[in-house]
Design a protein around this motif. Structure first.
Motif, PDB file in Angstrom:
ATOM      1  N   GLY A 194     -11.062  16.205  -5.165  1.00  0.00           N
ATOM      2  CA  GLY A 194     -10.263  17.302  -4.645  1.00  0.00           C
ATOM      3  C   GLY A 194     -10.157  17.254  -3.133  1.00  0.00           C
ATOM      4  N   LEU A 195     -11.276  16.992  -2.450  1.00  0.00           N
ATOM      5  CA  LEU A 195     -11.253  16.841  -0.992  1.00  0.00           C
ATOM      6  C   LEU A 195     -10.445  15.621  -0.574  1.00  0.00           C
ATOM      7  N   LEU A 196     -10.552  14.541  -1.332  1.00  0.00           N
ATOM      8  CA  LEU A 196      -9.793  13.329  -1.024  1.00  0.00           C
ATOM      9  C   LEU A 196      -8.291  13.578  -1.161  1.00  0.00           C
ATOM     10  N   ALA A 197      -7.902  14.293  -2.217  1.00  0.00           N
ATOM     11  CA  ALA A 197      -6.483  14.604  -2.409  1.00  0.00           C
ATOM     12  C   ALA A 197      -5.958  15.511  -1.291  1.00  0.00           C
ATOM     13  N   ALA A 198      -6.765  16.489  -0.866  1.00  0.00           N
ATOM     14  CA  ALA A 198      -6.353  17.368   0.233  1.00  0.00           C
ATOM     15  C   ALA A 198      -6.178  16.584   1.530  1.00  0.00           C
ATOM     16  N   TYR A 199      -7.067  15.618   1.780  1.00  0.00           N
ATOM     17  CA  TYR A 199      -6.959  14.794   2.990  1.00  0.00           C
ATOM     18  C   TYR A 199      -5.665  13.984   2.995  1.00  0.00           C
ATOM     19  N   PHE A 200      -5.369  13.310   1.886  1.00  0.00           N
ATOM     20  CA  PHE A 200      -4.154  12.497   1.838  1.00  0.00           C
ATOM     21  C   PHE A 200      -2.895  13.365   1.858  1.00  0.00           C
ATOM     22  N   TYR A 201      -2.965  14.565   1.306  1.00  0.00           N
ATOM     23  CA  TYR A 201      -1.817  15.478   1.354  1.00  0.00           C
ATOM     24  C   TYR A 201      -1.521  15.880   2.800  1.00  0.00           C
ATOM     25  N   LYS A 202      -2.568  16.245   3.542  1.00  0.00           N
ATOM     26  CA  LYS A 202      -2.385  16.610   4.947  1.00  0.00           C
ATOM     27  C   LYS A 202      -1.910  15.410   5.771  1.00  0.00           C
ATOM     28  N   ARG A 203      -2.485  14.260   5.505  1.00  0.00           N
ATOM     29  CA  ARG A 203      -2.098  13.060   6.261  1.00  0.00           C
ATOM     30  C   ARG A 203      -0.650  12.681   5.989  1.00  0.00           C
ATOM     31  N   HIS A 204      -0.233  12.785   4.738  1.00  0.00           N
ATOM     32  CA  HIS A 204       1.150  12.444   4.389  1.00  0.00           C
ATOM     33  C   HIS A 204       2.128  13.384   5.077  1.00  0.00           C
ATOM     34  N   ASN A 205       1.830  14.687   5.076  1.00  0.00           N
ATOM     35  CA  ASN A 205       2.728  15.651   5.708  1.00  0.00           C
ATOM     36  C   ASN A 205       2.750  15.508   7.223  1.00  0.00           C
ATOM     37  N   ALA A 206       1.636  15.048   7.799  1.00  0.00           N
ATOM     38  CA  ALA A 206       1.557  14.943   9.259  1.00  0.00           C
ATOM     39  C   ALA A 206       2.183  13.663   9.780  1.00  0.00           C
ATOM     40  N   TYR A 207       1.997  12.546   9.077  1.00  0.00           N
ATOM     41  CA  TYR A 207       2.427  11.244   9.596  1.00  0.00           C
ATOM     42  C   TYR A 207       3.541  10.585   8.795  1.00  0.00           C
ATOM     43  N   CYS A 208       3.765  11.024   7.555  1.00  0.00           N
ATOM     44  CA  CYS A 208       4.822  10.441   6.716  1.00  0.00           C
ATOM     45  C   CYS A 208       4.679   8.922   6.627  1.00  0.00           C
ATOM     46  N   GLU A 209       3.486   8.454   6.321  1.00  0.00           N
ATOM     47  CA  GLU A 209       3.232   7.023   6.249  1.00  0.00           C
ATOM     48  C   GLU A 209       3.705   6.456   4.916  1.00  0.00           C
ATOM     49  N   ALA A 210       4.308   5.293   4.989  1.00  0.00           N
ATOM     50  CA  ALA A 210       4.743   4.585   3.782  1.00  0.00           C
ATOM     51  C   ALA A 210       3.744   3.482   3.482  1.00  0.00           C
ATOM     52  N   GLY A 211       2.693   3.782   2.764  1.00  0.00           N
ATOM     53  CA  GLY A 211       1.669   2.788   2.476  1.00  0.00           C
ATOM     54  C   GLY A 211       0.880   2.445   3.727  1.00  0.00           C
ATOM     55  N   SER A 212       0.507   1.196   3.881  1.00  0.00           N
ATOM     56  CA  SER A 212      -0.221   0.756   5.075  1.00  0.00           C
ATOM     57  C   SER A 212       0.389  -0.528   5.575  1.00  0.00           C
ATOM     58  N   SER A 213       0.259  -0.767   6.844  1.00  0.00           N
ATOM     59  CA  SER A 213       0.802  -1.986   7.454  1.00  0.00           C
ATOM     60  C   SER A 213      -0.230  -2.561   8.400  1.00  0.00           C
ATOM     61  N   GLU A 214      -0.124  -3.867   8.649  1.00  0.00           N
ATOM     62  CA  GLU A 214      -1.034  -4.557   9.545  1.00  0.00           C
ATOM     63  C   GLU A 214      -0.245  -5.128  10.712  1.00  0.00           C
ATOM     64  N   ALA A 215      -0.641  -4.802  11.922  1.00  0.00           N
ATOM     65  CA  ALA A 215       0.017  -5.324  13.118  1.00  0.00           C
ATOM     66  C   ALA A 215      -0.735  -6.548  13.609  1.00  0.00           C
ATOM     67  N   PRO A 216      -0.038  -7.605  14.040  1.00  0.00           N
ATOM     68  CA  PRO A 216      -0.729  -8.789  14.544  1.00  0.00           C
ATOM     69  C   PRO A 216      -1.474  -8.469  15.824  1.00  0.00           C
ATOM     70  N   PRO A 217      -2.646  -9.044  16.016  1.00  0.00           N
ATOM     71  CA  PRO A 217      -3.453  -8.727  17.196  1.00  0.00           C
ATOM     72  C   PRO A 217      -2.942  -9.430  18.439  1.00  0.00           C
TER      73      PRO A 217
END
Length: 266
Positions: A194-217
């Motif tokens: 339940g806490l994990l779902a609340a975290y991802f819900y807040k994160r999705h609404n705040a950042y609108c991330e589409a999955g994850s991405s890796e930037a070259p160093p």
């Protein structure tokens, strides 16, 4: 129709006997099967609508609210929860009777038993509310029902674990000890996710991330050099003075190319 005299022994016999274990299993399986059916149908027939988000980033699976708000998914879900809710009210009343019998002379536990019963009722009411008022009909009511359901569920499980810890403390039954341990594990499991779902819900609404991405160093200077190399490779393709016709490319002087990419001019 056979008639029995009033007060007859045959008249008072129960018509149907259903074992409590079987009733509990059927009650638990109804929403699970209904939810799986709704998600599968939403992915097969309403994928775009079910995975749409307000910030228009791709979603991998539909949310529960999206999966149960479409047609015919909403009718499958409502049918499952309608059959699921009636036994839950009976189970809540049966547990209240059980607790009052075990704590007949202890006022604190009696009050906790009543509170647990009220939380069970509010949990069931919240589930019915979020089920029969979908998110695309009246979102505020659906959201309130969801919050009521989740909050009541967590507090109901907490009070249940407390009561069963007292039962297990003074009980010599191995079955009751096993029941307490399972309830405690399920409570911790439910609370964590339940806490994990609340975290991802807040994160999705705040950042609108589409999955994850890796930037070259790479540093900014290295990225600039790579861009310059590409321009040098394209430079000979365009005569001097014609770059203005190609807004995506810039004229690059040979000296700058030689300074950064000597290997290209060998």
């Amino acid at each position: 129709m056979q008639q029995f005299p009033y007060g007859s022994v045959d008249r008072d016999k129960p018509l149907i006997r259903v074992p409590f274990t079987r009733l509990a299993v059927i009650t638990v399986c109804l929403p699970l099967l209904g939810l799986v059916a709704c998600i599968v149908l939403a992915l097969l027939y309403h994928h775009n609508d079910a995975t749409y988000t307000h910030c228009e980033v791709p979603n991998y699976l539909p949310s529960i609210s999206a999966a149960i708000s479409l047609t015919p998914e909403r009718y499958i879900w409502r049918f499952s929860i309608g059959l699921h809710s009636a036994p839950r009210f009976l189970v809540a009343a049966a547990y209240l009777s059980f607790y009052r019998g075990r704590f007949s002379r202890r006022l604190t536990e009696q009050l906790l038993s009543v509170l647990t019963f009220l939380l069970a009722l509010s949990e069931n009411v919240g589930l019915l509310l979020l089920t029969y008022v979908s998110s695309n009909e009246t979102y505020s009511v659906h959201k309130s029902g969801f919050i009521l359901f989740i909050g009541s569920s967590l507090f109901h499980m907490m009070c249940t674990c407390k009561l069963w810890s007292l039962i297990a403390k003074y009980s010599l039954s191995a079955e009751e000890m096993m029941s307490y341990r399972r309830k405690l594990r399920l409570f911790l499991f439910n609370g964590f996710f339940g806490l994990l779902a609340a975290y991802f819900y807040k994160r999705h609404n705040a950042y609108c991330e589409a999955g994850s991405s890796e930037a070259p160093p790479w540093s900014a200077e290295e990225e600039k050099n790579e861009e310059l190399k590409a321009q040098c490779m394209l430079g000979p393709l365009f005569p001097e003075g014609t770059a203005s016709h190609f807004p995506h490319y810039k004229e690059v002087k040979p000296t700058s190319c030689q300074a950064t990419t000597p290997s290209l001019l060998i």
